[in-house]
Design an enzyme around this catalytic site. Structure first.
Site, PDB file in Angstrom:
ATOM      1  N   ASP A  70       0.851  -1.191   0.000  1.00  0.00           N
ATOM      2  CA  ASP A  70       0.000   0.000   0.000  1.00  0.00           C
ATOM      3  C   ASP A  70       0.886   1.240   0.000  1.00  0.00           C
ATOM      4  O   ASP A  70       1.837   1.338   0.802  1.00  0.00           O
ATOM      5  CB  ASP A  70      -0.908   0.023   1.226  1.00  0.00           C
ATOM      6  CG  ASP A  70      -2.061  -0.966   1.108  1.00  0.00           C
ATOM      7  OD1 ASP A  70      -2.155  -1.667   0.084  1.00  0.00           O
ATOM      8  OD2 ASP A  70      -2.862  -1.034   2.067  1.00  0.00           O
ATOM      9  N   HIS A 114       3.812  -2.333   3.352  1.00  0.00           N
ATOM     10  CA  HIS A 114       3.677  -0.903   3.073  1.00  0.00           C
ATOM     11  C   HIS A 114       4.977  -0.398   2.454  1.00  0.00           C
ATOM     12  O   HIS A 114       6.068  -0.840   2.841  1.00  0.00           O
ATOM     13  CB  HIS A 114       3.352  -0.125   4.347  1.00  0.00           C
ATOM     14  CG  HIS A 114       2.028  -0.497   4.935  1.00  0.00           C
ATOM     15  ND1 HIS A 114       1.864  -1.589   5.764  1.00  0.00           N
ATOM     16  CD2 HIS A 114       0.787   0.049   4.777  1.00  0.00           C
ATOM     17  CE1 HIS A 114       0.587  -1.694   6.102  1.00  0.00           C
ATOM     18  NE2 HIS A 114      -0.080  -0.712   5.531  1.00  0.00           N
TER      19      HIS A 114
END
Length: 253
Positions: free
Chosen positions: A56, A202
């Site tokens: 992400d 992430h």
């Protein structure tokens, strides 16, 4: 007396994880009894040793180039879910990821809580992000990971109306936590991955670049093939179980 200081980024990601877990533990369980409860795809039921890595991108951009190099070293592909505002800020990184052979998909335009929006506002978030990604990569996303893992039927219906699929994860690296270490990230991921898993990382987590090589090495040694989420999921003739597992509907004929 020590004070615990939590950054905005850490609080945002923590809320995302809590909401996602709540949906699986409470909303998902209710889905078996309540047939109209819609669920995203958390993982895929398959006998093939395939795993999909995902990142992400909503905040910083310090280690994107390093992630590209590490993934290339282990011949691994990944799916990056990017926020439209991140695309605006780092268009060169979006192009680098795409040119390196990775897929870029939708993480909304401004990272809102989608259930708090009208369907028209949700569609605007989806469309704006898609257009920004397509302008750089030449490819329009067909996957979205909604911010904070926060969804309801209206969100999923809106995504479906956009001809897209809502995707979550079944293995969370927890690379965003203050207590995370390269060793803890590696152990968590490699111990939880199974056939058809979708792993969450992430792009701006402190220890992910250090943990990633050992994760990739271990999974390859275990016989896993790294695939895009878009290639892992079923596009039709499927159902989603109460735990978010997507599986093929077997025809009786």
């Amino acid at each position: 007396m020590k004070c615990l200081v939590i950054t905005k980024k850490q609080l945002t990601v923590f809320c995302s994880v809590v909401l996602a877990l709540a949906v699986v533990l409470f909303g998902g369980i209710g889905a078996s009894a309540k047939s109209d409860k819609k669920l995203p795809i958390y993982c895929v039921e398959t006998t093939d040793k395939k795993v999909a890595l995902s990142f992400d991108a909503a905040w910083g951009n310090d280690d994107t180039e390093e992630l590209i190099k590490i993934l290339a070293e282990y011949d691994a592909v990944a799916t990056f879910f990017v926020v439209g505002a991140w695309v605006d800020k780092y268009p060169e990184s979006v192009k680098q990821l795409s040119d390196a052979g990775h897929q870029i998909h939708n993480h909304s335009n401004t990272h809102p809580h989608m259930p708090q929006l009208s369907k028209e506002q949700m569609m605007a978030e989806i469309t704006a992000c898609n257009e920004k990604i397509a302008k750089i990569t030449g490819k329009t996303p067909n996957l979205i990971r909604v911010p904070y893992g926060d969804y309801n039927n209206a969100v999923i219906e809106t995504v479906e109306n956009a001809k897209m699929y809502t995707v979550q994860w079944d293995v969370d690296s927890l690379d965003w936590k203050d207590t995370a270490t390269p060793e803890s990230i590696c152990k968590r991921v490699t111990s939880k991955v199974k056939n058809g898993s979708i792993v969450l990382f992430h792009n701006d987590a402190e220890f992910t670049p250090e943990a990633l090589p050992q994760i990739l090495k271990t999974l390859k040694e275990q016989g896993y093939q790294f695939v895009f989420i878009d290639d892992l999921i079923l596009k039709d003739n499927y159902e989603i179980k109460h735990d978010g597992t997507q599986c093929k509907i077997e025809n009786d004929n």
